[in-house]
Every structure is written in structure tokens, then in C-alpha cells.
Design a protein around this motif. Structure first.
Motif, PDB file in Angstrom:
ATOM      1  N   THR A 285       0.849  -1.193   0.000  1.00 29.94           N
ATOM      2  CA  THR A 285       0.000   0.000   0.000  1.00 29.94           C
ATOM      3  C   THR A 285       0.888   1.248   0.000  1.00 29.94           C
ATOM      4  N   TYR A 286       0.281   2.416  -0.235  1.00 27.26           N
ATOM      5  CA  TYR A 286       1.117   3.615  -0.320  1.00 27.26           C
ATOM      6  C   TYR A 286       1.434   4.204   1.051  1.00 27.26           C
ATOM      7  N   LYS A 287       0.656   3.828   2.073  1.00 25.53           N
ATOM      8  CA  LYS A 287       0.915   4.272   3.445  1.00 25.53           C
ATOM      9  C   LYS A 287       0.810   3.073   4.365  1.00 25.53           C
ATOM     10  N   PRO A 288       1.447   3.158   5.539  1.00 28.44           N
ATOM     11  CA  PRO A 288       1.311   2.048   6.482  1.00 28.44           C
ATOM     12  C   PRO A 288      -0.068   2.002   7.117  1.00 28.44           C
ATOM     13  N   ASN A 289      -0.510   0.784   7.408  1.00 32.22           N
ATOM     14  CA  ASN A 289      -1.702   0.527   8.226  1.00 32.22           C
ATOM     15  C   ASN A 289      -3.020   0.895   7.560  1.00 32.22           C
ATOM     16  N   ILE A 290      -3.032   1.048   6.239  1.00 33.44           N
ATOM     17  CA  ILE A 290      -4.267   1.258   5.496  1.00 33.44           C
ATOM     18  C   ILE A 290      -4.250   0.358   4.269  1.00 33.44           C
ATOM     19  N   ALA A 291      -5.403   0.243   3.607  1.00 34.29           N
ATOM     20  CA  ALA A 291      -5.512  -0.629   2.430  1.00 34.29           C
ATOM     21  C   ALA A 291      -5.434   0.141   1.123  1.00 34.29           C
ATOM     22  N   ASP A 292      -5.179   1.424   1.187  1.00 35.24           N
ATOM     23  CA  ASP A 292      -5.189   2.280   0.004  1.00 35.24           C
ATOM     24  C   ASP A 292      -3.951   2.018  -0.857  1.00 35.24           C
ATOM     25  N   GLN A 293      -4.177   1.674  -2.118  1.00 35.95           N
ATOM     26  CA  GLN A 293      -3.075   1.356  -3.025  1.00 35.95           C
ATOM     27  C   GLN A 293      -2.815   2.438  -4.065  1.00 35.95           C
ATOM     28  N   ARG A 294      -3.501   3.566  -3.991  1.00 36.36           N
ATOM     29  CA  ARG A 294      -3.385   4.575  -5.038  1.00 36.36           C
ATOM     30  C   ARG A 294      -1.934   5.036  -5.214  1.00 36.36           C
ATOM     31  N   GLU A 295      -1.447   4.917  -6.447  1.00 38.61           N
ATOM     32  CA  GLU A 295      -0.104   5.365  -6.826  1.00 38.61           C
ATOM     33  C   GLU A 295       0.992   4.740  -5.964  1.00 38.61           C
ATOM     34  N   SER A 296       0.757   3.542  -5.450  1.00 34.84           N
ATOM     35  CA  SER A 296       1.766   2.922  -4.587  1.00 34.84           C
ATOM     36  C   SER A 296       3.046   2.651  -5.369  1.00 34.84           C
ATOM     37  N   PRO A 297       4.212   3.022  -4.801  1.00 32.58           N
ATOM     38  CA  PRO A 297       5.484   2.737  -5.487  1.00 32.58           C
ATOM     39  C   PRO A 297       5.792   1.254  -5.582  1.00 32.58           C
ATOM     40  N   ALA A 298       5.044   0.431  -4.851  1.00 32.51           N
ATOM     41  CA  ALA A 298       5.250  -1.012  -4.941  1.00 32.51           C
ATOM     42  C   ALA A 298       4.949  -1.532  -6.343  1.00 32.51           C
ATOM     43  N   VAL A 299       4.043  -0.859  -7.055  1.00 38.08           N
ATOM     44  CA  VAL A 299       3.674  -1.323  -8.399  1.00 38.08           C
ATOM     45  C   VAL A 299       4.832  -1.172  -9.383  1.00 38.08           C
ATOM     46  N   PRO A 300       5.398   0.041  -9.558  1.00 35.95           N
ATOM     47  CA  PRO A 300       6.553   0.128 -10.471  1.00 35.95           C
ATOM     48  C   PRO A 300       7.761  -0.663  -9.990  1.00 35.95           C
ATOM     49  N   LEU A 301       7.895  -0.842  -8.677  1.00 36.65           N
ATOM     50  CA  LEU A 301       8.989  -1.661  -8.160  1.00 36.65           C
ATOM     51  C   LEU A 301       8.811  -3.114  -8.598  1.00 36.65           C
ATOM     52  N   ALA A 302       7.603  -3.642  -8.449  1.00 36.62           N
ATOM     53  CA  ALA A 302       7.341  -5.025  -8.865  1.00 36.62           C
ATOM     54  C   ALA A 302       7.521  -5.187 -10.371  1.00 36.62           C
TER      55      ALA A 302
END
Length: 419
Positions: free
Chosen positions: A323-340
């Protein structure tokens, strides 16, 4: 039957706003074009992190209801527009949802109504875009109805600051509109901050997030050369933070995410280029630096594996927290996507663990999820802490892993490498 306020757009901004207004005793109707969201809310089911199903049930008990019938806007003393404004293909804000919402209000506008835009956008939107749409009704802003801008300041997952105790900036197209907006928000927000007009209120929101964007870029760039110079940047930041004045701590990471930081500063940069013909260089440089962080993290990951004599092509890489922030489910613009995506392009076998995300898509396909956290950490060739949820004991996980790359500065031992 009249209502105090109709909130248009029942997402992470509109729903908490409706909740606080209800708690202050206002009558509230929520309008959304997504009938699935409307039905879920009326059934007591929340779809945003900051409100639980119990919170929605409490709202319903206080008289709240959601609707997809725009004619109900006509019953409102105040209408608040809080719809999304994502980036368009040319780098500016996509205002189609704002235009549609303003059109819905215009078709149901009545004398004396206060209309407030909360959606983040470029300076001039309220006056140059929203006002003309509303005035197609035949009513004039500042004469027949009141118009203002009040930027949303929601910080998803923040347990200390919410709608009630975060100061509310308001700016109207006339002095009376400003006072009307201040009076409305003053019923359920502790502190009201008035600006000279709508443009100042619009720009204040962009300045807030541009400030963060640029300072995050600063420490992200420092992370690169500090690593090369064998300097512990996290220790540097901790030391600098002891200065009681003139310094605010910002921290590096695998990239920036969410709706605000990677997007809002571009509204300002795009507006400067479009209107004045020259670049907002600070913003564009910050965007360049922050946007390349996922690639830099993937490169560091490749080097960590190389140092162990392992090729990244075929290596198993586990991402913790997507997720883009800790402790929430919000994935908007998460850097994990381009990293993966980058890790997959390098040939890595990527999997993930996240206690809040059941299914995750990146690189054009579903990334396998593991529910066995400890087993996956122990078996992976490399574990990358992308987001440090409270469920993670980073030091313990680092001790269990063959190789542990901490992009959040959550570890303190020698078992991990930090960004």
C-alpha cells in the motif's frame, strides 16, 4: 424536505466530511454516481479505510442516506463537491468529474444555496470552470447563490488528525461567500482559516503538497549518494531532527504514493507552464527524482543479490507491504507497483505479503500472495520491506531472512541493508 448539506462524491474525502457533519447535528445526504457505493453505504458497509462498517451504521442511525438521484441536490442548503481529480494524459488535472458534479448542481441549484468545491485542482478552477457551469442555471454567483473553495486535507490512516480538528481553509468568490462557507464548516470543524479568495485557497493546498514533494525528493536524492559514501542517512536525519528550530524531518523511501504527493504538485506545474509559458523547475525536478526511486530500489536489490553470488534472474523476491501508506488498504499510486514491474522485468520471481490486500496486480498480472509470513521471509532470496505495517516486527523479520532490504528505516540491526 430540505437538508443541511448534500455531499457529492462519497470517497475518502466526502464520507468523513458527512460523518462529522452528522455528529454536529446536521442533516446530510450523500450523492454518488456509483450505485454500488450507494447501495453498500445504505446497507451499512464502508469502502474507505478511515470509516468502519460500524461508523457507517452510526451515520445511518443519525439520518444519513446515500443516493444516486441528483434531484435531491435541490433540497440542500449547502452542496459540497468532493470528487476525484486524477492526472490527465497531458499532466494536468482531469476535471471531468468536477464538470459532471457542477452540472448536477446547476440543474438543481436554488436561490441562497452555498456551493463548495473541495476537489484538489489548479488555481482558478472554481471561478473559471465551476462558476460558469453553475451560472448556466440563470442564477448569479455572489448574488443568487454563494460559491467557495475549501481544500480537502484528509490524511488517510492518521489517528490524531481528522476532519474535526484539522484547520479548514475557506475562500469564497465574494466576502459574503467566504463567511457563508466559514459558518458552515464552523459547525463541525474546530478552526477555520479564511483566505482572500478562491485562488488563494486553491493554491494553499498545492503549496502544502508541493512542499512535501520537494523535501521528500531531497532526502531521496541524498539516500543515493549517502549509500555510495557509506553514510547512514537515517542516523543523519535523527541527528538533524534534534535541532529545535529551522528543520523538519522528511524520510526517504521506495517512491511516493497516494493521491496527493505524486499528483497535486503537477497541477501547479502544469498551470504555470500553460499560463505563463515557463517551467516550475523545483516541482519538475522533484517529480523526476521521486519517480525514479522504484527503479533505484530494484537496482539496489539486484546489487544485494549479486554480492551474494545470486543472479536476480530467477531469484525469489518477497515484497512486504504494497500500500502507499502504512496501516491502510489504500493502493493509489503505490510505489510497490513500479517496483514489482522493474523486478519482474529483471527476471525476479516476485511475491508479496500484505495483511490488508487480498489481491494485488502489478506488471500486468496478479502477483502471488503468501499468507505464511515467516515461512516466506525465511525462504526468499531477498525480502524488501516496502511498507512497514504495524503487523511487521521489522527487526525480527530481518533476523529470519537470508537477505533483508529495508526501504523505510524500520530496522536497527546489522541483519538488514537500509535505503
Amino acid at each position: 424536505m430540505s437538508v443541511d448539506v448534500v455531499v457529492i462524491g462519497l470517497g475518502y474525502v466526502g464520507l468523513p466530511l458527512a460523518q462529522q457533519a452528522l455528529r454536529a447535528g446536521l442533516s446530510v445526504v450523500g450523492f454518488d454516481i456509483n450505485t454500488a457505493v450507494v447501495d453498500a453505504l445504505n446497507g451499512g458497509i464502508s469502502h474507505v479505510d478511515d470509516l468502519s462498517d460500524g461508523d457507517v451504521a452510526e451515520m445511518l442511525q443519525c439520518g444519513f442516506r446515500a443516493t444516486a438521484d441528483e434531484t435531491e441536490i435541490g433540497a440542500a442548503a449547502t452542496t459540497v463537491i468532493s470528487v476525484p481529480t486524477p492526472l490527465s494524459e497531458d499532466g494536468g488535472p482531469d476535471l471531468e468529474a468536477v464538470k459532471a458534479a457542477a452540472g448536477s448542481v446547476a440543474r438543481n441549484l436554488r436561490h441562497g444555496m452555498l456551493v463548495v468545491l473541495e476537489s484538489t485542482t489548479y488555481p482558478g478552477t472554481t471561478d473559471e470552470l465551476v462558476r460558469p457551469i453553475l451560472e448556466k442555471s440563470g442564477l448569479l454567483a455572489g448574488v443568487d447563490f454563494f460559491l467557495a473553495f475549501s481544500p480537502e486535507r484528509i490524511d488517510p490512516g492518521n489517528e490524531h488528525y481528522g476532519t474535526h480538528n484539522t484547520p479548514k481553509v475557506v475562500g469564497g468568490d465574494t466576502a459574503e461567500s467566504t463567511e457563508r462557507a466559514a459558518a458552515f464548516y464552523g459547525r463541525f470543524v474546530e478552526t477555520i482559516v479564511r483566505t482572500k479568495g478562491t485562488r488563494e485557497a486553491e493554491t494553499a493546498k498545492l503549496l502544502e503538497n508541493t512542499y512535501r514533494h520537494i523535501n521528500v525528493a531531497l532526502v531521496n536524492e541524498m539516500a543515493r549518494f549517502c549509500h555510495e559514501l557509506s553514510i547512514d542517512l537515517w542516523d543523519v536525519i535523527n541527528a538533524a531532527s534534534t535541532k529545535p528550530f529551522g528543520f523538519q524531518a522528511f524520510y526517504p523511501g521506495p517512491g511516493v504514493g497516494g493521491h496527493c504527493i505524486p499528483i497535486d504538485p503537477n497541477y501547479l506545474s502544469h498551470n504555470v507552464r500553460a499560463r505563463l509559458g515557463y517551467p516550475f523547475r523545483f516541482v519538475e525536478l522533484a517529480q523526476e527524482i521521486n519517480a525514479t526511486m522504484p527503479t533505484y530500489v530494484a537496482s539496489r536489490a539486484q546489487n544485494i543479490l549479486n554480492d551474494a553470488g545470486i543472479a536476480i534472474n530467477g531469484a525469489t523476491v518477497l515484497l512486504l507491504g504494497v500500500t502507499y501508506k502504512p496501516n491502510i488498504a489504500d493502493q493509489r499510486e503505490s510505489p510497490a507497483v513500479p517496483l514489482a514491474r522493474r523486478l519482474t522485468a529483471l527476471g525476479a520471481k516476485v511475491s508479496y505479503h500484505d495483511p490488508r490486500i487480498e489481491r494485488w496486480t502489478a506488471a500486468g498480472f496478479d502477483i502471488p500472495k503468501t499468507d505464511d509470513l515467516e515461512g516466506a521471509v525465511a525462504s526468499a532470496d531477498l525480502v524488501i520491506l516496502v511498507q512497514n505495517h504495524r503487523e511487521y516486527d521489522a527487526n525480527r523479520l530481518a533476523a529470519m531472512a537470508k537477505r533483508f532490504f529495508d526501504t523505510r528505516g524500520a530496522t536497527s540491526g546489522e541483519e538488514s541493508q537500509r535505503l
